[in-house]
Design a protein around this motif. Structure first.
Motif, short mmCIF file in Angstrom:
data_model
loop_
_atom_site.label_atom_id
_atom_site.label_comp_id
_atom_site.label_asym_id
_atom_site.label_seq_id
_atom_site.Cartn_x
_atom_site.Cartn_y
_atom_site.Cartn_z
N ASP A 92 0.82 -0.78 -0.02
CA ASP A 92 0.22 0.37 -0.02
C ASP A 92 0.68 1.48 0.12
OD1 ASP A 92 -2.23 -1.89 -0.28
OD2 ASP A 92 -2.49 -1.32 2.35
N ALA A 93 0.27 2.06 -0.37
CA ALA A 93 1.03 3.88 -0.85
C ALA A 93 -0.32 4.79 -0.50
CB ALA A 93 1.67 3.95 -2.23
N LEU A 94 -0.07 5.13 0.72
CA LEU A 94 -0.63 6.40 0.77
C LEU A 94 -0.83 7.31 0.06
CD1 LEU A 94 -2.96 7.37 3.32
CD2 LEU A 94 -0.50 8.61 4.02
N ILE A 95 -1.88 7.89 -0.65
CA ILE A 95 -2.09 9.71 -1.28
C ILE A 95 -2.24 10.14 -0.26
CG2 ILE A 95 -3.35 10.23 -2.81
CD1 ILE A 95 -3.16 7.62 -4.89
N GLU A 96 -2.01 11.27 -0.53
CA GLU A 96 -2.44 12.42 0.52
C GLU A 96 -2.10 14.16 -0.21
OE1 GLU A 96 -0.46 12.13 4.96
OE2 GLU A 96 1.17 11.89 3.01
N SER A 97 -2.25 15.13 0.28
CA SER A 97 -2.92 16.23 -0.17
C SER A 97 -1.90 16.56 -1.60
CB SER A 97 -3.46 17.52 0.39
OG SER A 97 -2.82 17.84 1.60
N HIS A 98 -0.78 16.13 -0.88
CA HIS A 98 1.35 16.36 -0.92
C HIS A 98 1.21 15.94 -2.20
CE1 HIS A 98 1.71 14.63 1.89
NE2 HIS A 98 2.93 13.86 1.64
N GLY A 99 0.40 14.70 -2.28
CA GLY A 99 1.18 13.47 -2.88
C GLY A 99 1.26 11.75 -2.38
N ILE A 100 2.15 11.06 -3.19
CA ILE A 100 2.50 10.11 -2.53
C ILE A 100 3.57 9.83 -1.53
CG2 ILE A 100 3.27 7.78 -2.93
CD1 ILE A 100 0.89 7.77 -5.06
N GLY A 101 3.36 8.96 -0.07
CA GLY A 101 3.59 9.23 1.35
C GLY A 101 5.33 8.67 0.72
N GLY A 102 6.15 9.32 1.58
CA GLY A 102 7.32 9.23 1.22
C GLY A 102 8.02 9.74 -0.39
N ASP A 103 7.52 10.13 -0.64
CA ASP A 103 8.09 10.86 -1.79
C ASP A 103 8.37 12.06 -2.09
OD1 ASP A 103 8.63 10.22 -4.70
OD2 ASP A 103 6.80 11.93 -5.95
N GLN A 104 9.41 12.24 -2.70
CA GLN A 104 10.12 14.49 -2.62
C GLN A 104 10.42 14.57 -3.52
OE1 GLN A 104 13.69 12.70 0.06
NE2 GLN A 104 12.77 14.52 1.22
N GLN A 105 9.96 15.75 -4.57
CA GLN A 105 10.52 16.13 -5.58
C GLN A 105 11.58 17.44 -4.88
OE1 GLN A 105 6.92 16.93 -4.22
NE2 GLN A 105 7.00 14.93 -5.32
N ALA A 106 12.81 17.55 -5.65
CA ALA A 106 14.19 19.01 -5.15
C ALA A 106 12.97 20.18 -5.40
CB ALA A 106 14.74 18.72 -6.70
N ASP A 107 12.67 20.70 -6.89
CA ASP A 107 12.38 21.85 -7.14
C ASP A 107 10.59 22.13 -7.40
OD1 ASP A 107 11.89 24.48 -8.32
OD2 ASP A 107 13.82 23.92 -10.15
N ARG A 108 10.38 22.52 -5.85
CA ARG A 108 8.80 23.03 -6.08
C ARG A 108 8.14 23.84 -6.88
NH1 ARG A 108 7.37 19.73 -0.72
NH2 ARG A 108 5.18 20.07 -2.78
N ARG A 109 9.06 24.77 -7.52
CA ARG A 109 8.43 25.35 -8.37
C ARG A 109 7.63 24.43 -9.21
NH1 ARG A 109 13.65 28.84 -9.58
NH2 ARG A 109 14.21 26.66 -9.96
N VAL A 110 8.84 23.74 -9.99
CA VAL A 110 7.81 22.66 -11.29
C VAL A 110 6.72 21.66 -11.00
CG1 VAL A 110 9.33 24.65 -12.57
CG2 VAL A 110 10.23 21.98 -11.55
N HIS A 111 7.35 20.92 -9.89
CA HIS A 111 7.32 19.80 -9.47
C HIS A 111 6.31 19.44 -8.04
CE1 HIS A 111 9.42 18.19 -13.10
NE2 HIS A 111 10.39 18.46 -12.57
N GLY A 112 5.55 19.33 -7.62
CA GLY A 112 4.79 18.90 -6.61
C GLY A 112 3.91 19.60 -5.93
#
Length: 225
Positions: A35-55
């Motif tokens: 199971d992967a949790l989908i929250e308002s900001h995305g998939i649990g445990g997932d990260q984005q480097a440049d939040r201006r264009v991703h996430g």
């Protein structure tokens, strides 16, 4: 309505250095087991480097059509073996949904979550660096093989094998493919841009960009008369 398909892969990952210059990227995803949790900001445990264009809430989950990889591999034989589901940094992978049958504003039930298509992805230069192909990101856009982002209407849980079902559709005109066809025209009709900008579910940033361009084209048209 599209009858639905299955989630074939769920991907998430932390930040890594992108060679050869060492920029930070969240493109390197790993399959999520179970199971992967989908929250308002995305998939649990997932990260984005440049939040201006991703996430962020309007680009919380990235979905990419698995069948697109065969087209990319045929065009870029040098890195064909690397072009496999998950390698473009997507969170969800499936067959059967693509840029031609997914529309702006579509609402899908994915596992127990409810997701809405907010915009297509706009590929950046980091794709080129990862695969050592200077024209890969341009090809992805020109061929409309970008994938798309969801906003999360209702959090939930997803895992490989879960169903993806269309719940609601607001437009029969503006698929992701039609979006790019119009957006990439040198001189589109301003009425078409305005209609696209008013499509329910479209990200506010794109609304402003498209309507601004439409009003500029309209003023140019009046001045030339």
């Amino acid at each position: 309505m599209y009858p639905g398909t299955l989630v074939e892969g769920v991907f998430a990952g932390g930040l890594r250095e992108l060679q050869p210059e060492g920029q930070s990227t969240g493109m390197y995803k790993q399959p999520v087991q179970g199971d992967a949790l989908i929250e308002s900001h995305g998939i649990g445990g997932d990260q984005q480097a440049d939040r201006r264009v991703h996430g962020g809430p309007e680009k919380a989950v990235h979905h990419y059509a698995a069948e697109n990889y065969a087209k990319l591999a045929a065009a870029f034989e040098h890195c064909a073996a690397q072009l496999v589901p998950g390698s473009l940094g997507e969170n969800l992978s499936s067959h059967g949904l693509d840029e031609c049958n997914v529309f702006i504003g579509d609402v899908y039930r994915v596992g127990t979550s409810l997701l809405q298509v907010s915009q297509p992805r706009s590929p950046c230069w980091k794709i080129n660096h990862r695969f050592a192909e200077d024209t890969l990101s341009m090809f992805v856009v020109q061929q409309h093989l970008t994938g798309w982002y969801y906003r999360v209407l209702s959090p939930g849980v997803v895992r490989a094998g879960d169903r993806i079902e269309l719940v609601e559709r607001y437009t029969e005109r503006f698929s992701l493919d039609a979006f790019w066809t119009l957006q990439l025209q040198h001189r589109p009709q301003f009425q078409d841009l305005l209609q696209l900008s008013e499509t329910p579910g479209l990200n506010q940033d794109w609304r402003q960009r498209l309507s601004g361009r439409a009003h500029w084209l309209k003023s140019k048209s009046k001045n030339s008369q």
